[in-house]
Design a protein around this motif. Structure first.
Motif, short mmCIF file in Angstrom:
data_model
loop_
_atom_site.label_atom_id
_atom_site.label_comp_id
_atom_site.label_asym_id
_atom_site.label_seq_id
_atom_site.Cartn_x
_atom_site.Cartn_y
_atom_site.Cartn_z
N ALA A 132 -61.45 23.48 6.46
CA ALA A 132 -62.61 22.48 6.86
C ALA A 132 -61.77 21.43 7.64
O ALA A 132 -62.37 20.93 8.72
CB ALA A 132 -63.01 21.72 5.42
N LEU A 133 -60.61 20.90 7.21
CA LEU A 133 -59.90 20.03 8.22
C LEU A 133 -59.86 20.57 9.68
O LEU A 133 -59.96 19.98 10.69
CB LEU A 133 -58.61 19.54 7.42
CG LEU A 133 -57.61 18.51 8.46
CD1 LEU A 133 -58.61 17.31 8.64
CD2 LEU A 133 -56.45 18.54 7.70
N PHE A 134 -59.21 21.78 9.74
CA PHE A 134 -58.63 22.48 10.86
C PHE A 134 -60.16 22.55 11.91
O PHE A 134 -60.29 22.20 12.98
CB PHE A 134 -58.28 23.75 10.60
CG PHE A 134 -57.76 24.41 12.01
CD1 PHE A 134 -56.45 24.54 12.22
CD2 PHE A 134 -58.45 25.17 12.86
CE1 PHE A 134 -55.84 25.08 13.44
CE2 PHE A 134 -58.00 25.95 13.91
CZ PHE A 134 -56.55 25.62 14.29
N PHE A 135 -61.41 22.72 11.13
CA PHE A 135 -62.55 23.03 12.07
C PHE A 135 -63.02 21.79 12.58
O PHE A 135 -63.41 21.61 13.66
CB PHE A 135 -63.44 23.65 10.92
CG PHE A 135 -64.70 23.76 11.39
CD1 PHE A 135 -65.29 25.23 11.99
CD2 PHE A 135 -65.75 23.03 11.29
CE1 PHE A 135 -66.33 25.35 12.36
CE2 PHE A 135 -67.13 23.17 11.75
CZ PHE A 135 -67.53 24.66 12.13
N SER A 136 -63.07 20.75 11.83
CA SER A 136 -63.70 19.49 12.16
C SER A 136 -62.78 18.88 13.26
O SER A 136 -63.19 18.26 14.24
CB SER A 136 -63.97 18.50 10.84
OG SER A 136 -62.75 18.29 10.34
N SER A 137 -61.47 18.89 12.89
CA SER A 137 -60.72 18.05 13.78
C SER A 137 -60.67 18.79 15.24
O SER A 137 -60.46 18.33 16.27
CB SER A 137 -59.09 18.08 13.30
OG SER A 137 -59.04 17.42 11.98
N CYS A 138 -60.76 20.10 14.97
CA CYS A 138 -60.75 21.02 16.39
C CYS A 138 -61.80 20.58 17.20
O CYS A 138 -61.68 20.35 18.42
CB CYS A 138 -60.83 22.28 15.92
SG CYS A 138 -60.40 23.53 17.50
N PHE A 139 -63.09 20.47 16.81
CA PHE A 139 -64.16 20.01 17.38
C PHE A 139 -64.00 18.61 17.92
O PHE A 139 -64.70 18.15 18.95
CB PHE A 139 -65.46 20.52 16.70
CG PHE A 139 -65.77 21.89 16.85
CD1 PHE A 139 -66.32 22.35 18.15
CD2 PHE A 139 -65.67 22.69 15.87
CE1 PHE A 139 -66.73 23.75 18.01
CE2 PHE A 139 -65.88 24.10 15.90
CZ PHE A 139 -66.38 24.62 17.20
N SER A 140 -63.53 17.76 17.03
CA SER A 140 -63.57 16.46 17.33
C SER A 140 -62.51 16.21 18.57
O SER A 140 -63.00 15.21 19.36
CB SER A 140 -63.36 15.39 16.16
OG SER A 140 -61.93 15.79 15.74
N ARG B 56 -51.28 17.83 11.62
CA ARG B 56 -49.93 18.26 11.63
C ARG B 56 -49.51 18.36 10.13
O ARG B 56 -48.43 18.93 9.66
CB ARG B 56 -49.20 17.26 12.45
CG ARG B 56 -47.57 17.62 12.45
CD ARG B 56 -46.74 16.71 13.28
NE ARG B 56 -45.36 16.93 13.35
CZ ARG B 56 -44.47 16.44 13.84
NH1 ARG B 56 -44.88 15.32 14.72
NH2 ARG B 56 -43.26 16.58 13.86
N GLU B 57 -49.86 17.31 9.46
CA GLU B 57 -49.41 17.06 8.02
C GLU B 57 -49.94 17.98 7.19
O GLU B 57 -49.35 18.75 6.31
CB GLU B 57 -49.85 15.38 7.57
CG GLU B 57 -49.10 14.54 8.37
CD GLU B 57 -49.69 13.15 7.84
OE1 GLU B 57 -50.66 12.96 6.92
OE2 GLU B 57 -49.31 12.10 8.22
N ALA B 58 -50.95 18.57 7.48
CA ALA B 58 -51.63 19.61 6.57
C ALA B 58 -51.17 20.99 6.75
O ALA B 58 -51.38 21.91 5.94
CB ALA B 58 -53.40 19.67 6.92
N VAL C 80 -51.79 15.43 22.37
CA VAL C 80 -52.01 16.23 21.48
C VAL C 80 -50.86 17.04 20.98
O VAL C 80 -50.20 17.32 20.02
CB VAL C 80 -53.12 17.40 21.60
CG1 VAL C 80 -53.31 18.27 20.60
CG2 VAL C 80 -54.84 16.48 22.01
N SER C 81 -50.12 17.61 22.08
CA SER C 81 -48.84 18.46 21.79
C SER C 81 -47.87 17.35 21.27
O SER C 81 -47.08 17.98 20.22
CB SER C 81 -48.37 18.84 23.18
OG SER C 81 -46.84 19.38 23.06
N LYS C 82 -47.70 16.42 21.81
CA LYS C 82 -46.59 15.41 20.85
C LYS C 82 -46.97 15.15 19.62
O LYS C 82 -46.01 15.32 18.86
CB LYS C 82 -46.76 14.03 21.74
CG LYS C 82 -45.61 13.19 21.02
CD LYS C 82 -45.63 11.87 21.90
CE LYS C 82 -44.85 10.67 21.35
NZ LYS C 82 -44.93 9.36 21.96
N HIS C 83 -48.20 14.86 19.04
CA HIS C 83 -48.47 14.46 17.83
C HIS C 83 -48.42 15.72 16.96
O HIS C 83 -48.22 15.78 15.66
CB HIS C 83 -49.84 13.89 17.63
CG HIS C 83 -49.78 12.47 18.49
ND1 HIS C 83 -48.80 11.41 18.25
CD2 HIS C 83 -50.78 11.85 19.20
CE1 HIS C 83 -49.18 10.37 18.86
NE2 HIS C 83 -50.13 10.82 19.50
#
Length: 290
Positions: A58-66, A125-127, A163-166
């Motif tokens: 769910a985190l990957f999904f929402s973060s990807c679109f945001s 990244r943490e997840a 994004v790459s850096k973080h």
């Protein structure tokens, strides 16, 4: 061996005999698969929390679109091209109902002035700290969004670098991924153009079945483009090609990525990338230098 011993000892220390049994099993996972299988179940947190995988998905999904929404608005406004790209992305994933509304909501949230791309990406990244292939796919998806109009603006490239850096991905690797996606984009265009031409030829020659009617695909697409899809240059050897192909196919294997936290809706993205890699490799096998 050492995994079982240490797991049993620490398990007994914290949970007596029940803890020792659990520790022995976790240690066994380390010993048997050198941590690979252990990561697939989400580490200690995933093993103890049965909902860990769905939460990460769910985190990957929402973060990807945001993050996609934030990048789409990097030039001040979201263009029609980016809106169509986001819609096509949702269509490719066959999103409908609540899933599609959630994706649209996340995309809009990313466009807000108070959206923090730093916090959103660091949370990803943490997840997925031990799942480098998944973090890399996250970045590749953002590159795909930025490249939806055929080029990447300076503002978009700056955000992609952030994004790459973080995500903990080096700038050198970011440059490699950007070039490889540009090659993949051109490769897909060439294949689509070739397929359209062959379809038209077959239509015009329905009553004349001749072997020379269709130009072989491996003559229509350059070897250089196929090599670039694999991240290689013209001087690559057969050994280099095979090594790059196996590495990329492993990185984009849909089942492996889903086991690590990729939402099942996004399997089609990984499949599409795998298909481009496979097509480039097959072309290179046919089109060897003389």
């Amino acid at each position: 061996m050492w995994g079982k011993l240490l797991g049993t000892a620490f398990g007994f220390l914290f949970g007596k005999w029940l803890g020792a049994i659990l520790g022995f099993y976790l240690g066994h996972l380390f010993d048997k698969s050198l941590k690979q299988d252990f990561d697939k179940v989400g580490g200690f947190q995933g093993f103890l929390n049965g909902d860990g995988l769905s939460e990460r998905q769910a985190l990957f999904f929402s973060s990807c679109f945001s993050v996609m929404g934030h990048i789409a608005k990097s030039n001040g406004r979201v263009s029609e091209v980016h809106i169509r790209a986001a819609t096509a992305f949702m269509d490719e994933m066959a999103l409908a109902g609540d899933d599609r509304r959630e994706a649209q909501h996340a995309f809009r949230a990313g466009k807000e002035a108070d959206f923090s791309i730093k916090e959103a990406v660091r949370e990803v990244r943490e997840a997925f700290a031990r799942r480098y292939d998944l973090l890399q796919l996250f970045l590749e998806i953002q590159i795909q969004m930025a490249f939806s109009d055929g080029h990447v603006s300076e503002q978009e490239q700056a955000l992609l670098r952030e994004v790459s850096k973080h995500l903990g991905i080096s700038q050198a690797q970011f440059g490699f991924l950007l070039k490889r996606y540009q090659a993949e984009f051109r490769f897909r265009q060439q294949r689509a153009q070739w397929q359209s031409q062959q379809s038209q030829q077959r239509h015009n020659q329905q009553r004349q079945q001749r072997s020379s009617a269709c130009e072989p695909e491996h003559n229509a697409i350059s070897r250089s483009e196929a090599l670039a899809v694999l991240g290689l240059s013209d001087g690559a050897s057969d050994k280099d090609i095979k090594r790059a192909y196996r590495k990329l196919m492993s990185q984009h294997h849909p089942d492996k990525l889903v086991s690590q936290g990729l939402p099942e809706h996004m399997m089609e993205i990984a499949k599409r990338k795998s298909q481009s890699i496979q097509s480039a490799y097959e072309l290179l096998k046919q089109k060897r230098p003389s």
